[in-house]
Design an enzyme around this catalytic site. Structure first.
Site, PDB file in Angstrom:
ATOM      1  N   ALA A  63       0.827  -1.200   0.000  1.00  0.00           N
ATOM      2  CA  ALA A  63       0.000   0.000   0.000  1.00  0.00           C
ATOM      3  C   ALA A  63       0.869   1.260   0.000  1.00  0.00           C
ATOM      4  O   ALA A  63       2.077   1.209   0.247  1.00  0.00           O
ATOM      5  CB  ALA A  63      -0.921   0.001   1.208  1.00  0.00           C
ATOM      6  N   GLY A 102      -1.418  -5.732  -0.425  1.00  0.00           N
ATOM      7  CA  GLY A 102      -2.411  -5.427  -1.441  1.00  0.00           C
ATOM      8  C   GLY A 102      -1.973  -5.836  -2.836  1.00  0.00           C
ATOM      9  O   GLY A 102      -2.810  -6.153  -3.687  1.00  0.00           O
TER      10      GLY A 102
END
Length: 202
Positions: A63, A102
Site C-alpha cells: 500500500a 495489497g
C-alpha cells in the site's frame, strides 16, 4: 507527473502496466487507473485477454504509506480487485520482484498468475498489527487450502515463486526477466488452450 497506470494493445491482448516508483505502491491514482483500464479492456471488442504487470523493479509491493491513518480514498482496493475478478475476459497477472500485501491481493483477484524466477509473494500485514483487508483472507484459502493460507497470513513470510507454484498460489513460473513478455506468453496459452476465464493452464 506521468500516469501511474498505462494501457497498450498487443494484438488481441491488452497490457496494463503499473509504473509508480519506487515500489509501485497501490496509491489512489494507481487504483483509479487500474479500475479505468480494466473497464476499457472490457469494453474493447478486439481485446480477448488482459495482462497486468509492473514496471521497474517490482510488481505492487504494498500500500501507499502516505495514505495510512487517513480516510479511505475512492476507489478502495477491495472494489478494484472485485472489478478485476468480475472481468469476462481472462486477466493474467505477471509478477516480478515482490507482490506483497495489497499487491498479492490484486494478483489473487486475477484469473491467472505467472511469476518470474526470484519473485516472492506474501501477506505481511500482521507485522503492522492488521490483517489483509482486500480479500486475501478469502481468495488465498480458496486457492491453496486453509492450512497453507493460514501459515502464510500469520507468518507474514515472503513465499518464493517455486513454493508458491507448488502450493497453487501461482499458475506458472515464466521464462526470462521481462514480466510483460512472460504475461503475454501465458495469455496466449490461455487463449489457445483454455478460453476466457477457464480453469488455470498449468
Amino acid at each position: 507527473m506521468s500516469d501511474p497506470v498505462t494501457y497498450a494493445a498487443h494484438g488481441d491482448i491488452a497490457v496494463i502496466t503499473i509504473d509508480n516508483p519506487p515500489v509501485n505502491a497501490s496509491s489512489q491514482a494507481v487504483r483509479q487507473g487500474l479500475a479505468e483500464a480494466i473497464s476499457r479492456a472490457g469494453e474493447d471488442a478486439a481485446v480477448r485477454a488482459v495482462v497486468l504487470c509492473g514496471a521497474g523493479r517490482t510488481f505492487i509491493a504494498g500500500a501507499d504509506i502516505k495514505e495510512f491513518g487517513k480516510p479511505p480514498l475512492q476507489p478502495v482496493l477491495r472494489d478494484v480487485i472485485a472489478r478485476i475478478e468480475a472481468s469476462d475476459k481472462p486477466v493474467i497477472c505477471a509478477i516480478h520482484g515482490t507482490a506483497l500485501g495489497g499487491g498479492f491481493e490484486v494478483a489473487l483477484g486475477c484469473h491467472y498468475r505467472v511469476a518470474l524466477e526470484g519473485s516472492k509473494v506474501g501477506l505481511p500485514e500482521v507485522n503492522l498489527g492488521i490483517i489483509p483487508g482486500a480479500g486475501g483472507t478469502q481468495r488465498l484459502p480458496r486457492l491453496i487450502g486453509a492450512r497453507a493460507a493460514l501459515d502464510i497470513i500469520t507468518s507474514a513470510r515472503h513465499v518464493p515463486a517455486a513454493e508458491a507454484l507448488e502450493l497453487g498460489a501461482i499458475d506458472a513460473i515464466g521464462e526470462g526477466t521481462d514480466p510483460q513478455s512472460a504475461g503475454l506468453a501465458y495469455a496466449r496459452r490461455v487463449l489457445d488452450e483454455g478460453g476466457p476465464c477457464a480453469a488455470p493452464v498449468r
